[in-house]
Design an enzyme around this catalytic site. Structure first.
Site, PDB file in Angstrom:
ATOM      1  N   CYS A   2       0.862  -1.174   0.000  1.00  0.00           N
ATOM      2  CA  CYS A   2       0.000   0.000   0.000  1.00  0.00           C
ATOM      3  C   CYS A   2       0.901   1.228   0.000  1.00  0.00           C
ATOM      4  CB  CYS A   2      -0.937   0.085   1.183  1.00  0.00           C
ATOM      5  SG  CYS A   2      -2.166  -1.198   1.231  1.00  0.00           S
ATOM      6  N   ARG A  27       3.957  -0.559  -4.814  1.00  0.00           N
ATOM      7  CA  ARG A  27       3.643  -0.985  -3.445  1.00  0.00           C
ATOM      8  C   ARG A  27       2.310  -1.716  -3.359  1.00  0.00           C
ATOM      9  NH1 ARG A  27       6.878   1.622   0.333  1.00  0.00           N
ATOM     10  NH2 ARG A  27       5.401   1.101   1.961  1.00  0.00           N
ATOM     11  N   TRP A  74      -2.763  -2.724  -1.665  1.00  0.00           N
ATOM     12  CA  TRP A  74      -2.444  -4.146  -1.703  1.00  0.00           C
ATOM     13  C   TRP A  74      -3.368  -4.756  -0.649  1.00  0.00           C
ATOM     14  CZ3 TRP A  74      -0.557  -8.008   1.553  1.00  0.00           C
ATOM     15  CH2 TRP A  74      -0.068  -9.162   0.915  1.00  0.00           C
ATOM     16  N   ASN A 100      -1.911   2.566   5.349  1.00  0.00           N
ATOM     17  CA  ASN A 100      -1.021   1.459   4.985  1.00  0.00           C
ATOM     18  C   ASN A 100      -0.696   0.726   6.276  1.00  0.00           C
ATOM     19  OD1 ASN A 100       1.116  -0.171   4.138  1.00  0.00           O
ATOM     20  ND2 ASN A 100       2.599   1.503   4.170  1.00  0.00           N
ATOM     21  N   GLY A 101      -1.144  -0.523   6.394  1.00  0.00           N
ATOM     22  CA  GLY A 101      -0.885  -1.281   7.623  1.00  0.00           C
ATOM     23  C   GLY A 101      -2.095  -2.131   7.969  1.00  0.00           C
ATOM     24  N   GLU A 489      17.620 -18.199  -6.045  1.00  0.00           N
ATOM     25  CA  GLU A 489      17.260 -16.869  -6.543  1.00  0.00           C
ATOM     26  C   GLU A 489      16.729 -16.952  -7.985  1.00  0.00           C
ATOM     27  OE1 GLU A 489      16.686 -14.137  -5.325  1.00  0.00           O
ATOM     28  OE2 GLU A 489      16.979 -12.611  -6.854  1.00  0.00           O
ATOM     29  N   LYS A 493      13.079 -15.662  -8.999  1.00  0.00           N
ATOM     30  CA  LYS A 493      12.875 -14.630 -10.030  1.00  0.00           C
ATOM     31  C   LYS A 493      11.891 -15.135 -11.077  1.00  0.00           C
ATOM     32  CE  LYS A 493      14.036 -11.838  -8.508  1.00  0.00           C
ATOM     33  NZ  LYS A 493      14.714 -11.353  -7.368  1.00  0.00           N
ATOM     34  N   GLU A 496       8.235 -15.520  -9.689  1.00  0.00           N
ATOM     35  CA  GLU A 496       7.498 -14.322  -9.285  1.00  0.00           C
ATOM     36  C   GLU A 496       7.093 -13.438 -10.465  1.00  0.00           C
ATOM     37  OE1 GLU A 496       9.476 -11.705  -6.495  1.00  0.00           O
ATOM     38  OE2 GLU A 496      11.402 -11.979  -7.480  1.00  0.00           O
ATOM     39  N   HIS A 512      17.639 -36.996  -4.823  1.00  0.00           N
ATOM     40  CA  HIS A 512      16.920 -37.445  -3.622  1.00  0.00           C
ATOM     41  C   HIS A 512      15.438 -37.085  -3.670  1.00  0.00           C
ATOM     42  CE1 HIS A 512      20.646 -38.678  -1.776  1.00  0.00           C
ATOM     43  NE2 HIS A 512      21.182 -37.517  -2.108  1.00  0.00           N
ATOM     44  N   LYS A 611       6.194  -4.576  -3.490  1.00  0.00           N
ATOM     45  CA  LYS A 611       7.524  -4.378  -2.915  1.00  0.00           C
ATOM     46  C   LYS A 611       7.355  -3.903  -1.480  1.00  0.00           C
ATOM     47  CE  LYS A 611      11.918  -3.016  -4.758  1.00  0.00           C
ATOM     48  NZ  LYS A 611      12.341  -4.352  -5.170  1.00  0.00           N
TER      49      LYS A 611
HETATM   50  C1  F6R Z   1      12.001 -10.834  -4.610  1.00  0.00           C
HETATM   51  C2  F6R Z   1      11.963  -9.763  -3.623  1.00  0.00           C
HETATM   52  C3  F6R Z   1      11.593 -10.098  -2.234  1.00  0.00           C
HETATM   53  C4  F6R Z   1      12.386  -9.232  -1.249  1.00  0.00           C
HETATM   54  C5  F6R Z   1      11.902  -9.479   0.187  1.00  0.00           C
HETATM   55  C6  F6R Z   1      12.712  -8.680   1.190  1.00  0.00           C
HETATM   56  O1  F6R Z   1      12.406 -10.372  -5.851  1.00  0.00           O
HETATM   57  O2  F6R Z   1      12.202  -8.631  -3.942  1.00  0.00           O
HETATM   58  O3  F6R Z   1      11.761 -11.451  -1.974  1.00  0.00           O
HETATM   59  O4  F6R Z   1      13.738  -9.533  -1.374  1.00  0.00           O
HETATM   60  O5  F6R Z   1      10.559  -9.121   0.291  1.00  0.00           O
HETATM   61  O6  F6R Z   1      12.648  -7.320   0.913  1.00  0.00           O
HETATM   62  P1  F6R Z   1      13.672  -6.303   1.564  1.00  0.00           P
HETATM   63  O7  F6R Z   1      15.009  -6.568   0.990  1.00  0.00           O
HETATM   64  O8  F6R Z   1      13.140  -4.953   1.197  1.00  0.00           O
HETATM   65  O9  F6R Z   1      13.644  -6.540   3.043  1.00  0.00           O
END
Ligand code: F6R
Length: 616
Positions: A2, A27, A74, A100-101, A489, A493, A496, A512, A611
Site C-alpha cells: 500500500c 507498493r 495491496w 497502509n498497515g 534466486e 525470479k 514471481e 533425492h 515491494k
Molecule cells: C524478490 C523480492 C523479495 C524481497 C523481500 C525482502 O524479488 O524482492 O523477496 O527480497 O521481500 O525485501 P527487503 O530486501 O526490502 O527486506
C-alpha cells in the site's frame, strides 16, 4: 505494501496525488483512490485496478482543491472492490483517511462504533479507524489552543493495536492534513509553502529533496505554511530535515521497457557505488564506516548470523558461505520470519546482520528487534536511508544502489552479494588471510562491474534462449556451494514474474526427490562453473539428460562438456570465488526477465506481489 500520498499547498492536489501514486504503484495495485477538500466537503474517486483506472475516473470529477490524500492498495482486509478501496470516509462525512498497515483490534472497535450509531460501507479495518476519529471529534472537542482535528486523530490512535501509516483530511479544517505512523513508513516532503506526505521518497522527489523521516509513534500536523510533529502523548518533537541524495532521474524508466530491465542493466554502476571508498589504502582489505565496532570487538565475534526475507535471504546464504570459506568463522543464515519466533538458543558472542533493500520488511524488523531484545548487537545491510531498519540497527552498511522500483529485486541483490563478499574479506583479513590473498581478493571485487558488463552483453543470446523455453510450466534451478543460493534466486525470479513453477535445489540433492519431476517438459538450469566439483556437476547434468530433461548450463569460460550434454550453454567469465555468485546471477535475471516478457507478463507489477512487505 500500500502506498499513501497526501498534499497540502497551493497547487491542485489531485495532479500531485496522481503523479505520486504512479510512482508508488509498485507498493500495491489492487485499487487506487484519492480524496480532495473542496467547497467545504470531501470529493473523492476510487477504482479497482491500476492507478491508470483512477486517472480515467478522476476526469469525471472536477478536482480543484489544494488539500488531499490518496492511496494505492495491496488488499489485506476485504476483497478487491471499489467499496474496499481507499480513501474511506467516516459515516458523518467529516473525515477521509488513507492507511497502509493493519489495525489488529478493528473488530472490537467496530462493535463499539456500531453501538454508537456509526455505519460502514466496506469490510476494511481502515474505515473503522476513520470512524473512530469521527467519534472522538464529535465527543471530545480538544482543549483551547490545540487543534481539535489533530487531537481526535491522536485519541483514536491511542486505542489502536497494529500498524499504520495514515493521512487524514477534514472539511472543518480546510488546508490541514494530519498524518501518523507506527510500523509503516511515512516521509514528509518539505517544499516551499507546500508539503507532501508519502510512504516513499519516490512520490515526492520531483517536488522537493528536503524530507523528514517520521518515526514510529509520531504525528505530523500540516498546514499550508508549516508543520508540527508531536507524539501521541502530545510531546513536541524537533524535526530533522534531511536531504535526499538522488533525484527524479533515478526513478524514471529512461527508455527501458521495465524497471526490472533498467535495474538489471544498471548493475555495473550500482556495484561501483556499493564499493566506492570502501577499500583500505594498501588495497588488501575492505573497510566500512558505519559498523560502529572497533577491530578488537570485531575479532571477538565468534559467529555471524545473517537474517533476511526472500531475495535478501538468498544474499544472506551467500554471505554465510563466504564468511565460513574465507574468514573461517562459523556463520549461519536464517529466514527473518522464522528467527523472530523460533527462540533459537544463542551463545557466545554472535554478531547479527539483517539484510533488507527497503529497510521496512516487517519480518526482518521483527527479527532485528528480537535479537536486540536479547541483548545482541544488530547491524544492517540496507539500501534505504531513513528507513526503520536503518534507524533501529546499531550500525551497518548502506548499499547506495539508488531506488529499486521493479518489484523483483535485482540490483539490490547483487549489491548485497558484493557487500557480503567485502564483509568476508574484512573479517578474513583480521584473521588468517594473507596480505597477498587480500590484494588478489580486492582486485577481484574491483573487477566485478566489468565482468557483469561482459555478461550483460550476452543479453540478446539469453533472450533467444528464453524465447525457446518460455512455454514450459516447470523449471529446476540447480547449483552447489555458493551457487546453491543463486539457484534459489533464479527459481524465485522466474516464478514471481512469469508465474512458472520453479524450484531451486543443491544439484546433488536432485537425485533425492526432485529427479521425479524430470522429463522433456521440465528444463533444468544448471550452474556448473569450473572448480573442484565440476565433474560432480557434470554427473548431475548426465542424470537429467538420461531422463530426457532439457539442460541449460551456466558455466565459466574454458569449461568443456561431453558433446550433446547441454542443450544450451551460457558462459560467464572465469572469476574469483568471492565474486562468482554475482557474475552467475546475471544470466538467470536475464533469463527470467525475457521469459516473463515472452509470456506477456506485467514484469514490474507481478500479480499478488508488492515491494516492501510491511505486513506479517
Ligand atoms: C524478490 C523480492 C523479495 C524481497 C523481500 C525482502 O524479488 O524482492 O523477496 O527480497 O521481500 O525485501 P527487503 O530486501 O526490502 O527486506
Amino acid at each position: 505494501m500500500c502506498g499513501i500520498v497526501g498534499y497540502v499547498g497551493r497547487q491542485k492536489a489531485a495532479t500531485i496525488l496522481l503523479e505520486g501514486l504512479k510512482r508508488l504503484e509498485y507498493r500495491g495495485y489492487d485499487s487506487a483512490g484519492l480524496a480532495v477538500l473542496q467547497n467545504g466537503r470531501i470529493d473523492f474517486a476510487k477504482k479497482t485496478g491500476r492507478v491508470g483506472n483512477l486517472v480515467k475516473e478522476a476526469k469525471n470529477h472536477h478536482f480543484t482543491g489544494t488539500t488531499g490524500i490518496s492511496h494505492t492498495r495491496w488488499a489485506t482486509h476485504g476483497g478487491v472492490t471499489d467499496a474496499n478501496a481507499h480513501p474511506h470516509l467516516s459515516s458523518d462525512d467529516k473525515f477521509a483517511l488513507v492507511h497502509n498497515g493493519v489495525i489488529e483490534n478493528y473488530s472490537s472497535i467496530k462493535k463499539f462504533l456500531v453501538s454508537q450509531g456509526y455505519t460502514f460501507k466496506s469490510e476494511t479495518d481502515t474505515e473503522v479507524l476513520c470512524n473512530l476519529i469521527a467519534y472522538h471529534y464529535a465527543k471530545e472537542p480538544a482543549d483551547v489552543g490545540e487543534s481539535r482535528f489533530l487531537e481526535s486523530v491522536r485519541k483514536a490512535l491511542r486505542h489502536v493495536e497494529g500498524t499504520y501509516g495514515i493521512a487524514v483530511i477534514c472539511p472543518e479544517a480546510p488546508g490541514e492534513l494530519v498524518a501518523a505512523r507506527k510500523g509503516s513508513p511515512l516521509i514528509l516532503g518539505v517544499g516551499d509553502n507546500e508539503f507532501i506526505v508519502a510512504s516513499d521518497v519516490a512520490a515526492l522527489i520531483s517536488h522537493t529533496q528536503n524530507v523528514v523521516y517520521l518515526k514510529d509513534g509520531e504525528v505530523v500536523h500540516v498546514t499550508p505554511k508549516e508543520f508540527f510533529i508531536s507524539t501521541l502523548d502530545q510531546e513536541d518533537v524537533s524535526p530533522v530535515v534531511d536531504r535526499v541524495t538522488w533525484d527524479i532521474e533515478a526513478a524514471e524508466l529512461n527508455g527501458y521497457a521495465h524497471f526490472m530491465e533498467k535495474e538489471i542493466f544498471e548493475q555495473p554502476a550500482a556495484l561501483e557505488n556499493s564499493m566506492r571508498g570502501r577499500f583500505s589504502e594498501d588495497g588488501s582489505t575492505a573497510k566500512f564506516g558505519g559498523l560502529n565496532l572497533g577491530p578488537v570487538e570485531f575479532r571477538q565475534i565468534d559467529r555471524f548470523v545473517f537474517l533476511g526475507c526472500g531475495t535478501a535471504w538468498h544474499a544472506c546464504l551467500v554471505a554465510e558461505h563466504l564468511l565460513e570459506r574465507f574468514a573461517r568463522v562459523p556463520a549461519e543464515a536464517d529466514y527473518a520470519s522464522e528467527f523472530r519466533y523460533r527462540n533459537a538458543p544463542l551463545s557466545g558472542n554472535p554478531l547479527f546482520f539483517v539484510f533488507s533493500q527497503s529497510g521496512e520488511t516487517i519480518d526482518t524488523l521483527g527479527a532485528l528487534r528480537e535479537a536486540k531484545r536479547k541483548g545482541y548487537k544488530v547491524l544492517a545491510v540496507n539500501n534505504t536511508v531513513g528507513s526503520t531498519i536503518a534507524r533501529e540497527t546499531d550500525g551497518g552498511i548502506y548499499q547506495y544502489v539508488g531506488p529499486e522500483i521493479g518489484v523483483a529485486s535485482t540490483k539490490a541483490f547483487t549489491s548485497q552479494l558484493l557487500i557480503g563478499a567485502m564483509l568476508a574479506l574484512h573479517v578474513a583479513r583480521m584473521r588468517d588471510m594473507s596480505f597477498a590473498d587480500g590484494v588478489e581478493y580486492v582486485n577481484a571485487l574491483k573487477g566485478v562491474p566489468a565482468l557483469v558488463r561482459h555478461v550483460l552483453e550476452q543479453a540478446p543470446r539469453i533472450k533467444e534462449i528464453a524465447h525457446r523455453y518460455a512455454h514450459h510450466t516447470d523449471f529446476l534451478f540447480l547449483g552447489r556451494l555458493s551457487l546453491f543460493p543463486i539457484a534459489l534466486e533464479g527459481a524465485l525470479k522466474l516464478k514471481e514474474i512469469s508465474y512458472i513453477h520453479a524450484e531451486g535445489y543443491p544439484a546433488a540433492e536432485m537425485k533425492h526427490g526432485p529427479i521425479a519431476l524430470i522429463s522433456e517438459k521440465c528444463p533444468s538450469v544448471f550452474f556448473a562453473p569450473k572448480g573442484e566439483i565440476f565433474n560432480k556437476l557434470v554427473s548431475s547434468i548426465q542424470e537429467v539428460k538420461a531422463r530426457r530433461g532439457p539442460a541449460i548450463v551456466i558455466t565459466t569460460e574454458g569449461c568443456e562438456f561431453p558433446p550433446g550434454l547441454a542443450d544450451d550453454i551460457i558462459t560467464i567469465p572465469d572469476c574469483h570465488e568471492a565474486v562468482l555468485p554475482i557474475v552467475a546471477t546475471i544470466p538467470v535475471q536475464l533469463l527470467s526477465y525475457y521469459i516473463a516478457c515472452a509470456r506477456k507478463c506485467d514484469v514490474d507489477k507481478p500479480r499478488n506481489l508488492a515491494k516492501s512487505v510491511t505486513v506479517e
